[in-house]
Motif scaffolding. Structure first.
Motif, PDB file in Angstrom:
ATOM      1  N   MET A  87       4.529   3.222   9.767  1.00  0.00           N
ATOM      2  CA  MET A  87       4.574   1.850   9.229  1.00  0.00           C
ATOM      3  C   MET A  87       5.177   0.905  10.248  1.00  0.00           C
TER       4      MET A  87
ATOM      5  N   LYS B 198       0.950  -5.475  14.424  1.00  0.00           N
ATOM      6  CA  LYS B 198       0.457  -6.715  13.803  1.00  0.00           C
ATOM      7  C   LYS B 198       1.347  -7.899  14.157  1.00  0.00           C
TER       8      LYS B 198
ATOM      9  N   ARG C  11      -4.063   6.207  -0.729  1.00  0.00           N
ATOM     10  CA  ARG C  11      -3.116   6.713  -1.736  1.00  0.00           C
ATOM     11  C   ARG C  11      -2.712   8.175  -1.501  1.00  0.00           C
TER      12      ARG C  11
ATOM     13  N   ALA D  37       4.721   1.643  -6.151  1.00  0.00           N
ATOM     14  CA  ALA D  37       4.841   2.483  -7.356  1.00  0.00           C
ATOM     15  C   ALA D  37       4.166   3.806  -7.040  1.00  0.00           C
TER      16      ALA D  37
ATOM     17  N   MET E 120       0.733   4.533  -5.350  1.00  0.00           N
ATOM     18  CA  MET E 120      -0.287   3.712  -6.014  1.00  0.00           C
ATOM     19  C   MET E 120      -0.661   2.483  -5.192  1.00  0.00           C
ATOM     20  N   HIS E 121       0.345   1.854  -4.588  1.00  0.00           N
ATOM     21  CA  HIS E 121       0.051   0.747  -3.676  1.00  0.00           C
ATOM     22  C   HIS E 121       1.204   0.608  -2.689  1.00  0.00           C
ATOM     23  N   ILE E 122       0.891  -0.027  -1.564  1.00  0.00           N
ATOM     24  CA  ILE E 122       1.853  -0.069  -0.460  1.00  0.00           C
ATOM     25  C   ILE E 122       2.410  -1.476  -0.307  1.00  0.00           C
ATOM     26  N   GLU E 123       3.734  -1.580  -0.372  1.00  0.00           N
ATOM     27  CA  GLU E 123       4.400  -2.862  -0.098  1.00  0.00           C
ATOM     28  C   GLU E 123       5.697  -2.573   0.658  1.00  0.00           C
ATOM     29  N   PRO E 124       5.617  -2.612   2.004  1.00  0.00           N
ATOM     30  CA  PRO E 124       6.780  -2.244   2.812  1.00  0.00           C
ATOM     31  C   PRO E 124       7.953  -3.192   2.598  1.00  0.00           C
TER      32      PRO E 124
ATOM     33  N   TRP F   1       0.613  -9.801   2.445  1.00  0.00           N
ATOM     34  CA  TRP F   1       1.460  -9.515   3.611  1.00  0.00           C
ATOM     35  C   TRP F   1       0.898 -10.186   4.862  1.00  0.00           C
TER      36      TRP F   1
ATOM     37  N   GLU G 292       6.309 -13.674   3.039  1.00  0.00           N
ATOM     38  CA  GLU G 292       7.347 -12.786   2.509  1.00  0.00           C
ATOM     39  C   GLU G 292       8.002 -13.305   1.242  1.00  0.00           C
TER      40      GLU G 292
ATOM     41  N   TRP H 237       1.527  -9.659  -8.289  1.00  0.00           N
ATOM     42  CA  TRP H 237       0.754  -8.762  -9.153  1.00  0.00           C
ATOM     43  C   TRP H 237       0.822  -9.341 -10.566  1.00  0.00           C
TER      44      TRP H 237
ATOM     45  N   MET I  28       3.410   3.401 -18.064  1.00  0.00           N
ATOM     46  CA  MET I  28       3.078   2.425 -17.017  1.00  0.00           C
ATOM     47  C   MET I  28       1.945   1.543 -17.524  1.00  0.00           C
TER      48      MET I  28
ATOM     49  N   ILE J 124      -1.544  -3.078 -13.338  1.00  0.00           N
ATOM     50  CA  ILE J 124      -1.270  -4.378 -12.705  1.00  0.00           C
ATOM     51  C   ILE J 124      -2.427  -4.692 -11.765  1.00  0.00           C
TER      52      ILE J 124
ATOM     53  N   ASP K 244       3.587  -9.234  -0.809  1.00  0.00           N
ATOM     54  CA  ASP K 244       3.991  -8.137   0.067  1.00  0.00           C
ATOM     55  C   ASP K 244       3.003  -6.972   0.057  1.00  0.00           C
ATOM     56  N   THR K 245       1.821  -7.190  -0.503  1.00  0.00           N
ATOM     57  CA  THR K 245       0.810  -6.123  -0.495  1.00  0.00           C
ATOM     58  C   THR K 245       0.281  -5.958   0.925  1.00  0.00           C
ATOM     59  N   TYR K 246       0.433  -4.747   1.456  1.00  0.00           N
ATOM     60  CA  TYR K 246       0.206  -4.536   2.886  1.00  0.00           C
ATOM     61  C   TYR K 246      -1.275  -4.416   3.232  1.00  0.00           C
TER      62      TYR K 246
ATOM     63  N   GLN L 297      -6.025  -3.253  -1.015  1.00  0.00           N
ATOM     64  CA  GLN L 297      -5.271  -3.059  -2.258  1.00  0.00           C
ATOM     65  C   GLN L 297      -4.969  -4.403  -2.936  1.00  0.00           C
TER      66      GLN L 297
ATOM     67  N   ARG M  87      -7.171  -1.194  -8.809  1.00  0.00           N
ATOM     68  CA  ARG M  87      -6.349  -0.980 -10.002  1.00  0.00           C
ATOM     69  C   ARG M  87      -5.079  -0.239  -9.608  1.00  0.00           C
ATOM     70  N   SER M  88      -3.948  -0.808  -9.952  1.00  0.00           N
ATOM     71  CA  SER M  88      -2.695  -0.096  -9.723  1.00  0.00           C
ATOM     72  C   SER M  88      -1.873  -0.158 -11.007  1.00  0.00           C
ATOM     73  N   ALA M  89      -0.667   0.340 -10.948  1.00  0.00           N
ATOM     74  CA  ALA M  89       0.141   0.404 -12.174  1.00  0.00           C
ATOM     75  C   ALA M  89       1.620   0.283 -11.823  1.00  0.00           C
ATOM     76  N   GLN M  90       2.382  -0.055 -12.812  1.00  0.00           N
ATOM     77  CA  GLN M  90       3.827  -0.175 -12.633  1.00  0.00           C
ATOM     78  C   GLN M  90       4.511   0.253 -13.935  1.00  0.00           C
TER      79      GLN M  90
ATOM     80  N   HIS N 121      10.191  -6.527 -11.146  1.00  0.00           N
ATOM     81  CA  HIS N 121      10.095  -6.643  -9.696  1.00  0.00           C
ATOM     82  C   HIS N 121       9.905  -8.093  -9.245  1.00  0.00           C
TER      83      HIS N 121
ATOM     84  N   ASN O 225       7.818  -9.226  -7.243  1.00  0.00           N
ATOM     85  CA  ASN O 225       6.429  -9.533  -6.885  1.00  0.00           C
ATOM     86  C   ASN O 225       5.494  -9.338  -8.071  1.00  0.00           C
TER      87      ASN O 225
END
Lengths: 302, 324
Positions: A73, A80, A108, A269, A285-289, B213, B218, B243, B266, B269, B275-277, B281, B287-290, B296, B298
């Motif tokens: 990462m 970037k 994922r 998550a 589930m998803h990436i957010e650094p 992102w 940020e 989200w 869950m 979302i 901040d989604t990299y 996604q 489709r994601s979940a929390q 949060h 975000n």
């Protein structure tokens, strides 16, 4: 005439002579690696061709602490460009770490575990420019160590010489600690990190006058990983460490001059995938650094 | 009034969402909860007409149709953009808010005693409501202080709210959360003839159109920014910024001996956040979940109304005059 032929043949069979960037050993390159510490010759070659000393950065941690994800990462974010930092991977190994980590996370999955054999480790060499200043360049050179190898080296120093050599050469060390394991699984992580710090201190012991009384100058960033699932660590990493990593906290205080706690996460998550045999795999589930670059930024400012 | 003429009226007013009134007209319970009158059998024609005029300003209609939801089976979780195994779901017509719910709207809910009104909350979570406090221990979103909206962020999306808080707010103001099919249908319906784009504006990501992102902010931005990235009918920020909670529970699925297990309930979302990299996604289909109790920075929400549930004024001319 026959002497000349013999000399050429000998030269060809011995290959080209290199000084290893990691352990300093001079060797003839046959395999693409230093025969002592397994550092790739390509990095030694690039460094030898350039002016100035390379700056090493060492990323250590127990098996499963998240070293590969962190390094992958970090490299991708630096490539970037972020927070005034712009990175350029300098060898195919670096790109491989970045590519494999990013491909896995985007689909994922977490990247595959790093193999214990040191000749399979991917060495990262990334040239980083800070705040776009012309001469503000430095290199990050570090292998993606296997956690088991680090563990083995702590128990039997010299087993994996690259670990000791890199620490000796490093300008700073990042120690990655899994915050969820710290919170949920007792003192084991604390003890491992404590052994690691003790090893660091033994390798980088101050020398000269009053050495026994002086603390180690090596900057150490304790990086609490996976803190998306451990909000206590994210909220106040130092406070979290004080209560949950008491051994590490006290050891740093007593033996190191310059240290800081950080919390990082890469995942927003996660869920678990369980197969028919009960084997479990974490699925991001998803990436957010979050906080990935901060420890590195702190080190640069030293 | 015919469906098509309503649609055209949405198109005409799409360039003027709530933005201009935000500083001059402070939010009131009446201005946030206008939709109550559309389902209240005792509401007068005047109240219904007035409510419709608010709907006109703040919401757009999404025609009924079908939408292909990506599979969440264990085998398909690693597919970046699978259309092959998608499941076709029918969606009835509904009205969706052009903008995500803002801090100043949520402030009205807090000031109106939303956290103390236990009728708004599912009974099973009542003990948990006491933990839904801000940084100073007052009832409110996680990142507020003293029960107040952070300064300068009144028109940012409300964040730091669990699914339960979003649900309670929706009940309070007479609307509801979208389910995941409705969400995706709203984000993509305008291009249904050409095959459902990845983003509201097309198939290629553009960092100028969404706050992810890649935009390197940020942080959240006001809900009416990134207008270029809005859907053709003027729904803003379906991708990026925050989200959005949906009313769809993320259900553990099983396939070929593999099963997905979660630590607790869950909810799905959608849309990605600042901040989604990966841009893959933050698409209309991803489709994601929390965890539903997660609060949060975000994660926000937007609301909708089922078109068939809404009252029309008996005097339809009054409605037309109001809207012209």
């Amino acid at each position: 005439m026959s002497d000349q032929v013999m000399t050429s043949t000998r030269f060809l069979s011995e290959g080209t002579k290199f000084e290893c960037v990691c352990c300093g050993q001079v060797y003839f390159d046959h395999t693409g690696h230093c025969n002592h510490c397994q550092a790739p010759t390509s990095i030694s070659r690039v460094v030898a061709e350039r002016d100035g000393k390379p700056k090493f950065l060492c990323v250590l941690g127990a098996s499963g602490a998240g070293k590969t994800v962190y390094l992958g990462m970090l490299l991708d974010m630096l490539t970037k460009g972020t927070k005034g930092l712009q990175g350029l991977p300098n060898n195919s190994f670096s790109v491989s770490v970045q590519q494999q980590t990013m491909n896995a996370l985007e689909r994922r999955r977490f990247p595959e575990k790093t193999a214990t054999e040191s000749d399979t480790w991917k060495w990262i060499h990334c040239e980083v420019n800070y705040r776009k200043k012309k001469d503000n360049f430095f290199d990050i050179i570090t292998p993606d160590f296997a956690g088991e190898a680090i563990s083995e080296e702590l128990e039997n120093p010299g087993q994996y010489p690259a670990v000791g050599h890199i620490i000796r050469r490093s300008q700073a060390v990042l120690v990655l600690v899994d915050s969820i394991r710290v919170r949920d699984l007792g003192r084991d992580e604390d003890f491992f990190a404590l052994k690691l710090l003790s090893y660091l201190e033994s390798v980088r012991k101050p020398t000269g006058k009053n050495a026994a009384k002086r603390k180690t100058d090596l900057p150490v960033a304790i990086v609490l990983t996976k803190s998306d699932a451990c909000p206590e660590a994210m909220q106040d990493p130092a406070e979290f460490a004080r209560h949950n990593l008491p051994g590490v906290d006290q050891y740093l205080n007593r033996h190191f001059n310059d240290y800081q706690f950080f919390a990082v996460s890469a995942v927003g998550a996660s869920v678990s995938l369980v197969d028919a045999h009960g084997r479990t795999e974490q699925i991001p589930m998803h990436i957010e650094p979050l906080g990935i670059v901060e420890p590195f930024e702190w080190i640069i400012k030293r | 009034m015919s469906f098509l003429s309503k649609l055209k009226r949405k198109g005409n007013s799409s360039a003027e969402p709530r933005g201009k009134r935000r500083d001059s007209e402070p939010r009131t319970v009446a201005s946030v909860c206008y939709a109550r009158n559309l389902t209240d059998p005792d509401a007068s024609d005047y109240e219904i007409t007035k409510a419709w005029s608010q709907v006109e300003k703040e919401m757009v209609i999404i025609a009924e149709g079908s939408v292909g939801l990506a599979s969440l089976s264990p085998d398909d979780l690693d597919q970046l953009d699978s259309r092959e195994n998608s499941q076709l779901v029918h969606v009835d017509a509904f009205y969706i808010e052009r903008l995500a719910v803002t801090n100043d709207q949520f402030q009205v809910f807090v000031d109106d005693g939303g956290y103390e009104n236990f009728d708004l909350w599912p009974e099973s979570v009542l003990p948990m409501v006491l933990n839904f406090v801000d940084t100073t221990g007052c009832p409110g979103p996680a990142f507020w202080a003293n029960g107040r909206t952070p300064q300068g962020r009144s028109h940012h999306p409300v964040v730091g709210v669990s699914w339960y808080e979003a649900y309670a707010f929706a009940r309070w103001c007479g609307k509801r959360l979208l389910n995941c099919a409705e969400w995706q249908h709203a984000a993509t319906w305008a291009d249904s003839g050409s095959g459902r784009h990845r983003y509201p504006w097309g198939d290629s990501f553009n960092a100028n159109f969404a706050n992810t992102w890649e935009a390197k902010r940020e942080d959240t931005v006001p809900v009416d920014q990134y207008a270029e990235g809005a859907t053709a009918n003027g729904v803003h920020q379906m991708v990026g910024n925050v989200w959005e909670w949906t009313d769809t529970l993320f259900e553990a699925q099983t396939s070929k001996g593999l099963r997905i297990v979660t630590d607790g309930p869950m909810a799905e979302i959608r849309g990605g956040a600042y901040d989604t990299y990966f841009t893959s996604q933050a698409t209309c289909r991803f489709r994601s979940a929390q965890a539903i109790a997660a609060r949060h920075p975000n994660l926000g929400f937007r609301l909708c109304l089922t078109a068939s549930d809404l009252s029309q004024p008996n005097d339809s001319y009054a409605f037309c005059d109001q809207g012209e």
